[in-house]
Design an enzyme around this catalytic site. Structure first.
Site, PDB file in Angstrom:
ATOM      1  N   SER A   1       0.801  -1.239   0.000  1.00  0.00           N
ATOM      2  CA  SER A   1       0.000   0.000   0.000  1.00  0.00           C
ATOM      3  C   SER A   1       0.825   1.276   0.000  1.00  0.00           C
ATOM      4  O   SER A   1       0.279   2.355  -0.263  1.00  0.00           O
ATOM      5  CB  SER A   1      -0.912   0.047   1.219  1.00  0.00           C
TER       6      SER A   1
ATOM      7  N   LYS B   1       0.558   3.458  -2.963  1.00  0.00           N
ATOM      8  CA  LYS B   1      -0.606   4.322  -3.211  1.00  0.00           C
ATOM      9  C   LYS B   1      -0.230   5.806  -3.170  1.00  0.00           C
ATOM     10  O   LYS B   1      -0.782   6.627  -3.895  1.00  0.00           O
ATOM     11  CB  LYS B   1      -1.696   4.052  -2.161  1.00  0.00           C
TER      12      LYS B   1
ATOM     13  N   TYR C   1      -2.887  -2.231 -10.370  1.00  0.00           N
ATOM     14  CA  TYR C   1      -2.857  -2.021  -8.911  1.00  0.00           C
ATOM     15  C   TYR C   1      -2.073  -3.154  -8.229  1.00  0.00           C
ATOM     16  O   TYR C   1      -1.213  -2.907  -7.374  1.00  0.00           O
ATOM     17  CB  TYR C   1      -4.293  -1.934  -8.381  1.00  0.00           C
TER      18      TYR C   1
ATOM     19  N   TYR D   1      -4.894   4.630   7.789  1.00  0.00           N
ATOM     20  CA  TYR D   1      -6.267   4.084   7.819  1.00  0.00           C
ATOM     21  C   TYR D   1      -6.987   4.412   9.129  1.00  0.00           C
ATOM     22  O   TYR D   1      -6.954   5.545   9.576  1.00  0.00           O
ATOM     23  CB  TYR D   1      -6.252   2.566   7.571  1.00  0.00           C
TER      24      TYR D   1
ATOM     25  N   VAL E   1       1.154  -3.854   3.939  1.00  0.00           N
ATOM     26  CA  VAL E   1       0.956  -5.115   4.667  1.00  0.00           C
ATOM     27  C   VAL E   1       2.150  -6.066   4.609  1.00  0.00           C
ATOM     28  O   VAL E   1       2.137  -7.089   5.297  1.00  0.00           O
ATOM     29  CB  VAL E   1      -0.310  -5.866   4.216  1.00  0.00           C
TER      30      VAL E   1
HETATM   31  O1  DON Z   1      -4.936  -4.224  -1.650  1.00  0.00           O
HETATM   32  C1  DON Z   1      -4.265  -5.005  -0.964  1.00  0.00           C
HETATM   33  O2  DON Z   1      -4.822  -5.821  -0.281  1.00  0.00           O
HETATM   34  C2  DON Z   1      -2.738  -4.969  -0.904  1.00  0.00           C
HETATM   35  N1  DON Z   1      -2.120  -5.235  -2.113  1.00  0.00           N
HETATM   36  C3  DON Z   1      -2.235  -3.714  -0.304  1.00  0.00           C
HETATM   37  C4  DON Z   1      -2.761  -3.591   1.064  1.00  0.00           C
HETATM   38  C5  DON Z   1      -1.885  -2.860   2.008  1.00  0.00           C
HETATM   39  O3  DON Z   1      -0.674  -2.865   1.961  1.00  0.00           O
HETATM   40  C6  DON Z   1      -2.627  -2.189   3.108  1.00  0.00           C
HETATM   41  N2  DON Z   1      -1.739  -1.514   4.014  1.00  0.00           N
HETATM   42  N3  DON Z   1      -1.498  -1.639   5.148  1.00  0.00           N
END
Ligand code: DON
Length: 329
Positions: free
Chosen positions: A63, A66, A189, A241, A259
């Site tokens: 993430s 982003k 994405y 978040y 994550v």
């Molecule tokens: O959209 C997702 O689930 C992941 N590729 C990215 C999520 C993420 O890193 C959320 N951050 N803490």
């Protein structure tokens, strides 16, 4: 050794023993991470690096991408047009929450939650999907100062299991919030989330934002300086978040987590800081990362609204001849 390096090493020793948290096993490939990986890296706007731990260990950016995709979409469309497509309102919801079905404005709330991030990625300009991917990879190259690659097993793993993100994209399509080419947008994405970085790379990326979009190691202009304040504002209010309020209160720096265990934070005009450790809390933020950044902010007076050190804590700690400025908790 500088006081700053000593501080990073002592935080590393202290938090290495913290074993709580979970790996992000909802993406099966991420479950293969070593829970002991731990690195702290700081890069200053004049190009100095202070770091400790597994700083060369690569992992996927997830993430954190982003933030940088948002910068590219700002450059592609301009602030006013982009605001009509994706808002800048913190939700207090988890990163993967479904869109609000009663949304009047027909836009996802902000670019950091998945709905907003998928919409942002769908807006990246290019003549083909390869062209759009290459533009994103070139942008990451400018931020880190070297070519970047996609971790194909992680990309395929998320592509195969990303049903929730597919559902979010379909809901947005249904409500006219996103263009019809959702499979392309989702692939891009998932690819941007699978870009490989290490902890030092993340610190350089954060330092680039701290330095008005100029990479302090290569002097490359990674993003138009006019958009850096937009990026940092959204990081500050939405980057963590449903933990963003507590983060703003305790750490007081624009930041973004992923994550796979990375967190980066920007100290405007001073430095970028990154921590990598894959054990996560319930919000999807690295636990060691949270704790290290909270400690650094407190000890060096980095909180944007901490006026007690006049913003000099970091500079003084870098200079080993200076008087001790580190405050005890
Ligand atoms: O959209 C997702 O689930 C992941 N590729 C990215 C999520 C993420 O890193 C959320 N951050 N803490």
């Amino acid at each position: 050794m500088s006081e700053l390096q000593t501080l990073l090493e002592s935080l590393y020793q202290q938090y290495q023993q913290h074993q709580e948290g979970e790996l992000a096993c909802y993406i099966p490939e991420l479950c293969k991470a070593n829970p002991n990986w731990f690195a702290i890296s700081m890069v200053t706007v004049d190009g100095q690096t202070f770091q400790v731990g597994n700083c060369e260990q690569t992992f996927t950016i997830q993430s954190i991408s982003k933030v940088f995709a948002y910068g590219m979409a700002l450059a592609d469309h301009g602030r006013d047009t982009l605001l009509t497509k994706v808002g800048v309102e913190p939700t207090g919801d988890p990163f993967n929450s479904l869109i609000r079905l009663d949304e009047d404005s027909k836009r996802p709330d902000n670019p950091m939650i998945n709905a907003g991030a998928i919409a942002i990625t769908s807006l990246i300009k290019g003549n083909s999907s390869t062209d759009r991917l290459n533009r994103l990879l070139d942008m990451f190259h400018r931020y880190v100062g070297h070519e970047v690659f996609i971790d194909m097993p992680v990309f395929m793993s998320e592509r195969d299991t990303g049903h929730r993100n597919r559902a979010i994209a379909h809901l947005m399509l249904n409500f006219g919030m996103i263009d019809h080419k959702i499979d392309e947008a989702l692939d891009l994405y998932f690819q941007q989330c699978s870009v490989l970085v290490n902890c030092h790379d993340l610190a350089v990326m954060a330092a680039t934002l701290a330095c008005k979009g100029v990479n302090p190691l290569t002097q490359a202009q990674a993003v138009d300086p006019n958009y850096v304040k937009d990026i940092l504002s959204v990081m500050y209010t939405c980057g963590m978040y449903d933990f963003a309020g507590e983060w703003a209160y305790k750490v007081g720096l624009p930041a973004k987590s992923g994550v796979s265990g990375g967190i980066l934070a920007v100290v405007p005009n001073q430095a970028g800081i990154a921590v990598f450790s894959p054990l996560l809390d319930e919000y999807g933020n690295s636990i060691r990362g949270r704790r290290v950044l909270e400690a650094l902010s407190q000890k060096l007076g980095l909180h944007l609204f901490d006026l007690s050190m006049g913003g000099c804590g970091l500079q003084d700690a870098m200079d080993s001849d200076s008087p001790t400025v580190i405050v005890t908790p």
